[in-house]
Write a protein that holds these residues in place. Structure first.
Motif, PDB file in Angstrom:
ATOM      1  N   THR A  41      49.550  19.568 -42.435  1.00 47.11           N
ATOM      2  CA  THR A  41      50.142  19.424 -44.200  1.00 47.11           C
ATOM      3  C   THR A  41      49.754  18.098 -44.642  1.00 47.11           C
ATOM      4  OG1 THR A  41      51.835  18.476 -43.712  1.00 47.11           O
ATOM      5  CG2 THR A  41      52.185  21.247 -43.778  1.00 47.11           C
ATOM      6  N   SER A  42      50.393  17.894 -45.479  1.00 44.00           N
ATOM      7  CA  SER A  42      49.740  16.585 -46.422  1.00 44.00           C
ATOM      8  C   SER A  42      50.760  16.740 -47.407  1.00 44.00           C
ATOM      9  CB  SER A  42      47.921  16.140 -46.919  1.00 44.00           C
ATOM     10  OG  SER A  42      47.973  16.642 -47.935  1.00 44.00           O
ATOM     11  N   LEU A 174      43.344   5.463 -51.097  1.00 44.16           N
ATOM     12  CA  LEU A 174      44.182   4.232 -51.101  1.00 44.16           C
ATOM     13  C   LEU A 174      45.383   4.490 -50.802  1.00 44.16           C
ATOM     14  CD1 LEU A 174      42.444   2.178 -54.229  1.00 44.16           C
ATOM     15  CD2 LEU A 174      42.082   1.622 -51.358  1.00 44.16           C
ATOM     16  N   GLY A 175      45.541   5.228 -49.621  1.00 39.75           N
ATOM     17  CA  GLY A 175      46.810   6.113 -49.401  1.00 39.75           C
ATOM     18  C   GLY A 175      47.230   6.921 -50.014  1.00 39.75           C
ATOM     19  N   LEU A 176      47.269   7.044 -51.025  1.00 39.96           N
ATOM     20  CA  LEU A 176      47.582   8.186 -52.367  1.00 39.96           C
ATOM     21  C   LEU A 176      47.689   9.508 -51.465  1.00 39.96           C
ATOM     22  CD1 LEU A 176      46.161   7.144 -55.487  1.00 39.96           C
ATOM     23  CD2 LEU A 176      48.327   6.702 -54.565  1.00 39.96           C
ATOM     24  N   ILE A 177      46.739   9.955 -50.747  1.00 35.74           N
ATOM     25  CA  ILE A 177      46.812  11.239 -49.636  1.00 35.74           C
ATOM     26  C   ILE A 177      47.142  10.738 -48.465  1.00 35.74           C
ATOM     27  CG2 ILE A 177      45.622  13.320 -49.081  1.00 35.74           C
ATOM     28  CD1 ILE A 177      44.019  12.600 -51.889  1.00 35.74           C
ATOM     29  N   SER A 180      50.512  14.677 -42.676  1.00 37.25           N
ATOM     30  CA  SER A 180      51.683  14.040 -41.576  1.00 37.25           C
ATOM     31  C   SER A 180      51.246  13.880 -40.705  1.00 37.25           C
ATOM     32  CB  SER A 180      52.698  15.582 -42.464  1.00 37.25           C
ATOM     33  OG  SER A 180      53.289  16.233 -41.038  1.00 37.25           O
ATOM     34  N   ASP A 181      51.807  13.752 -39.578  1.00 41.49           N
ATOM     35  CA  ASP A 181      51.297  13.115 -38.203  1.00 41.49           C
ATOM     36  C   ASP A 181      52.036  13.988 -37.373  1.00 41.49           C
ATOM     37  OD1 ASP A 181      51.325  10.575 -38.190  1.00 41.49           O
ATOM     38  OD2 ASP A 181      53.020  10.274 -38.290  1.00 41.49           O
ATOM     39  N   GLU A 182      52.323  15.408 -37.614  1.00 39.98           N
ATOM     40  CA  GLU A 182      52.978  16.650 -36.971  1.00 39.98           C
ATOM     41  C   GLU A 182      51.595  17.984 -37.659  1.00 39.98           C
ATOM     42  OE1 GLU A 182      56.493  18.266 -36.760  1.00 39.98           O
ATOM     43  OE2 GLU A 182      57.221  16.412 -36.149  1.00 39.98           O
TER      44      GLU A 182
END
Length: 194
Positions: A41-42, A174-177, A180-182
């Motif tokens: 997921t994001s 630039l970090g907007l998207i 997830s780490d999982e």
């Protein structure tokens, strides 16, 4: 003669301690009815990376030792080529392979360690699996379901954190998207003996 009298009971004791243990080897093949995918997921959307099961056409050698409701495995490996995953588009495939460091570590290795049947749940077992991603190994425990019908049908899902493998989720725009780490590994395997 006295020495033999001391050794004989010891030999008898050792020979009966593993009486119900059986050591075996067999070859299995994962059939084309099988499925394996990774879900992530994001903060924008979910994604699924499907594995091309046709890449698993070689027989897999399984070494195991059965003792009551526990089966222990040795050198029983499932090797997944990273290039076999398709996440649905060139951009996300590139990100996925960047995340896995596929240029340096082109494979994911799953090593089955142990299965313990759950007597209170039919057709259910706890599995211990060592997973190697990007050169890092971790052992996970997961519940699996199984039944036999023209081969063994084995299914399960495993949630893991990519940080366990020293991987960092990609960030876009630039970090907007932010991904997830999982992630979750889902599989439905149909396995037949060769």
């Amino acid at each position: 003669m006295k020495r033999l009298l001391y050794i004989l009971p010891l030999l008898l004791l050792v020979s009966f301690t593993k009486l119900d243990t059986v050591k075996n080897s067999t070859s299995v093949r994962i059939t084309s009815q099988s499925e394996l995918h990774i879900k992530g997921t994001s903060n924008v959307t979910d994604f699924t990376c499907q594995y091309n099961i046709k890449n698993l056409n070689d027989p897999i050698l399984i070494h195991y030792e059965s003792d009551a409701d526990v089966i222990k495995f040795e050198k029983s490996l499932l090797i997944l080529e990273n290039s076999g995953f398709d996440c649905g588009g060139r951009g996300i495939n590139k990100d996925f392979h960047g995340l896995l460091k596929s240029d340096i570590y082109p494979k994911i290795t799953l090593s089955l360690k142990q299965i313990k049947l759950k007597p209170n749940k039919s057709n259910t077992a706890d599995a211990s699996i060592e997973i190697e991603i990007a050169g890092q190994k971790q052992i996970y425990h997961m519940e699996t379901k199984f039944y036999q019908d023209n081969g063994w049908h084995i299914s399960g899902k495993l949630k893991l954190n990519i940080n366990d493998f020293d991987l960092e989720a990609p960030k876009k725009m630039l970090g907007l998207i932010v991904v997830s780490d999982e992630i979750e590994i889902n599989f439905k395997l149909v396995v037949k003996e060769c």
